[in-house]
Design a protein around this motif. Structure first.
Motif, PDB file in Angstrom:
ATOM      1  N   MET A 193       0.851  -1.193   0.000  1.00  0.00           N
ATOM      2  CA  MET A 193       0.000   0.000   0.000  1.00  0.00           C
ATOM      3  C   MET A 193       0.889   1.246   0.000  1.00  0.00           C
ATOM      4  O   MET A 193       1.840   1.336   0.763  1.00  0.00           O
ATOM      5  CB  MET A 193      -0.918   0.002   1.230  1.00  0.00           C
ATOM      6  N   ARG A 194       0.555   2.204  -0.856  1.00  0.00           N
ATOM      7  CA  ARG A 194       1.373   3.413  -0.948  1.00  0.00           C
ATOM      8  C   ARG A 194       1.067   4.347   0.218  1.00  0.00           C
ATOM      9  O   ARG A 194      -0.075   4.461   0.675  1.00  0.00           O
ATOM     10  CB  ARG A 194       1.138   4.124  -2.282  1.00  0.00           C
ATOM     11  N   ARG A 195       2.116   4.995   0.682  1.00  0.00           N
ATOM     12  CA  ARG A 195       2.022   5.956   1.780  1.00  0.00           C
ATOM     13  C   ARG A 195       2.646   7.261   1.301  1.00  0.00           C
ATOM     14  O   ARG A 195       3.832   7.296   0.964  1.00  0.00           O
ATOM     15  CB  ARG A 195       2.783   5.459   3.007  1.00  0.00           C
ATOM     16  N   THR A 196       1.861   8.324   1.305  1.00  0.00           N
ATOM     17  CA  THR A 196       2.353   9.613   0.819  1.00  0.00           C
ATOM     18  C   THR A 196       2.430  10.616   1.952  1.00  0.00           C
ATOM     19  O   THR A 196       1.464  10.800   2.699  1.00  0.00           O
ATOM     20  CB  THR A 196       1.430  10.168  -0.291  1.00  0.00           C
ATOM     21  N   ALA A 197       3.588  11.269   2.078  1.00  0.00           N
ATOM     22  CA  ALA A 197       3.777  12.343   3.055  1.00  0.00           C
ATOM     23  C   ALA A 197       3.611  13.677   2.347  1.00  0.00           C
ATOM     24  O   ALA A 197       4.172  13.892   1.265  1.00  0.00           O
ATOM     25  CB  ALA A 197       5.169  12.262   3.666  1.00  0.00           C
ATOM     26  N   LEU A 198       2.846  14.579   2.953  1.00  0.00           N
ATOM     27  CA  LEU A 198       2.682  15.937   2.432  1.00  0.00           C
ATOM     28  C   LEU A 198       3.401  16.909   3.351  1.00  0.00           C
ATOM     29  O   LEU A 198       3.039  17.055   4.520  1.00  0.00           O
ATOM     30  CB  LEU A 198       1.201  16.316   2.344  1.00  0.00           C
ATOM     31  N   LEU A 199       4.438  17.570   2.833  1.00  0.00           N
ATOM     32  CA  LEU A 199       5.215  18.558   3.588  1.00  0.00           C
ATOM     33  C   LEU A 199       4.994  19.929   2.979  1.00  0.00           C
ATOM     34  O   LEU A 199       5.078  20.094   1.757  1.00  0.00           O
ATOM     35  CB  LEU A 199       6.715  18.242   3.547  1.00  0.00           C
ATOM     36  N   ARG A 200       4.712  20.919   3.829  1.00  0.00           N
ATOM     37  CA  ARG A 200       4.646  22.320   3.386  1.00  0.00           C
ATOM     38  C   ARG A 200       5.839  23.025   3.982  1.00  0.00           C
ATOM     39  O   ARG A 200       5.985  23.093   5.200  1.00  0.00           O
ATOM     40  CB  ARG A 200       3.351  23.000   3.832  1.00  0.00           C
ATOM     41  N   CYS A 201       6.701  23.535   3.117  1.00  0.00           N
ATOM     42  CA  CYS A 201       7.971  24.081   3.598  1.00  0.00           C
ATOM     43  C   CYS A 201       8.013  25.594   3.460  1.00  0.00           C
ATOM     44  O   CYS A 201       7.700  26.146   2.413  1.00  0.00           O
ATOM     45  CB  CYS A 201       9.134  23.458   2.817  1.00  0.00           C
ATOM     46  N   TRP A 202       8.402  26.236   4.525  1.00  0.00           N
ATOM     47  CA  TRP A 202       8.728  27.654   4.562  1.00  0.00           C
ATOM     48  C   TRP A 202      10.049  27.753   5.296  1.00  0.00           C
ATOM     49  O   TRP A 202      10.497  26.864   5.793  1.00  0.00           O
ATOM     50  CB  TRP A 202       7.626  28.445   5.263  1.00  0.00           C
ATOM     51  N   ASN A 203      10.750  28.714   5.453  1.00  0.00           N
ATOM     52  CA  ASN A 203      12.102  28.841   5.978  1.00  0.00           C
ATOM     53  C   ASN A 203      12.436  27.860   7.107  1.00  0.00           C
ATOM     54  O   ASN A 203      12.450  28.221   8.267  1.00  0.00           O
ATOM     55  CB  ASN A 203      12.309  30.274   6.447  1.00  0.00           C
ATOM     56  N   GLU A 204      12.728  26.603   6.744  1.00  0.00           N
ATOM     57  CA  GLU A 204      13.004  25.572   7.740  1.00  0.00           C
ATOM     58  C   GLU A 204      14.368  24.925   7.511  1.00  0.00           C
ATOM     59  O   GLU A 204      14.524  23.714   7.625  1.00  0.00           O
ATOM     60  CB  GLU A 204      11.900  24.510   7.718  1.00  0.00           C
TER      61      GLU A 204
END
Length: 262
Positions: A1-12
């Motif tokens: 089963m596929r597992r997808t991570a959603l990352l929202r990046c700002w000055n990190e």
């Protein structure tokens, strides 16, 4: 089963690589969206992505107002500039991949064992009753670094209960509130029990609170100076940090790699 991570990046730039290292063995796919970056985060991401074909990096083409911005309360803004639209942009990419979707924050470093445990639970339910929607809530240590000391937010030592989760696919759409982005589910879902294990340590750069419909932001210095709660980690949390988090901070050459606890 596929597992997808959603990352929202700002000055990190101080945590993005440690964050990615902490989740890379858990997820089959990683989606990174970004907007308004002014530090070296994007360069670090591009370097990390070389040779990895399971990471998608997409720029959101609009300025995004941060959480608690006064314009949300006023209501006079283009919806494209909202956190909700930004999150939906990323969710739409994840939905095309399929499988489960997990919201990941780039200023958090994750505990691999805990994430695997959470996925085992939701995936077992998806296999046994595949026609339902499922949500598995995640929580972590609400921590920050001040003067090189790792501390916890005294009156809110854990965070993530409301807006961190693993989803069984395309079951959510975000809407904008006067303070934050609000998840709204598009079908009936079953919420699985929270497990008694943290999934991350947070490296917050400011403390945000909403009380009686009033949103307030504190600098770390102000929060530490004004706090009446105990801010230091207990021995169990220190052990978890030393085993799971510090090695990744060292490997990624994060500025937090030499933090102390008092």
């Amino acid at each position: 089963m596929r597992r997808t991570a959603l990352l929202r990046c700002w000055n990190e730039e101080s945590t993005i690589i440690a964050c990615l290292m902490s989740i890379e063995n858990v997820f089959t796919d990683i989606v990174i969206i970004y907007s308004d970056i002014t530090d070296s985060s994007l360069q670090l991401i591009e370097k990390y992505c070389k040779g990895r074909n399971n990471i998608i990096v997409e720029r959101y083409p609009y300025h995004v107002y941060p959480a608690l911005h006064s314009i949300y309360k006023i209501g006079d803004f283009d919806i494209n500039n909202s956190l909700a639209a930004y999150y939906n942009f990323g969710m739409d990419i994840c939905k095309k991949i399929g499988g489960t979707i997990c919201k990941i924050d780039c200023d958090q470093v994750y505990i691999e064992e805990s994430l695997f445990f959470q996925f085992a639970d939701i995936e077992a339910n998806m296999l046994s009753t595949p026609n339902r929607g499922y949500r598995s809530g995640l929580w972590g240590i609400n921590s920050f670094v001040h003067n090189n000391i790792l501390m916890v937010v005294g009156d809110e030592k854990i965070n993530g209960i409301g807006d961190h989760y693993i989803l069984s696919g395309d079951i959510l759409k975000y809407h904008q509130s006067p303070f934050y982005e609000i998840p709204q589910y598009t079908q009936e879902i079953s919420t699985l029990n929270y497990h008694n294990m943290p999934c991350w340590f947070h490296f917050r750069r400011k403390i945000q609170k909403v009380n009686n419909l009033i949103g307030t932001e504190f600098t770390l210095e102000r929060y530490v100076n004004d706090a009446i709660e105990v801010l230091h980690l207990d021995d169990d949390l220190i052990d978890i940090f030393e085993k799971n988090i510090r090695p990744l901070l060292i490997k990624s050459e994060s500025k937090y790699c030499n933090v102390v606890f008092s």
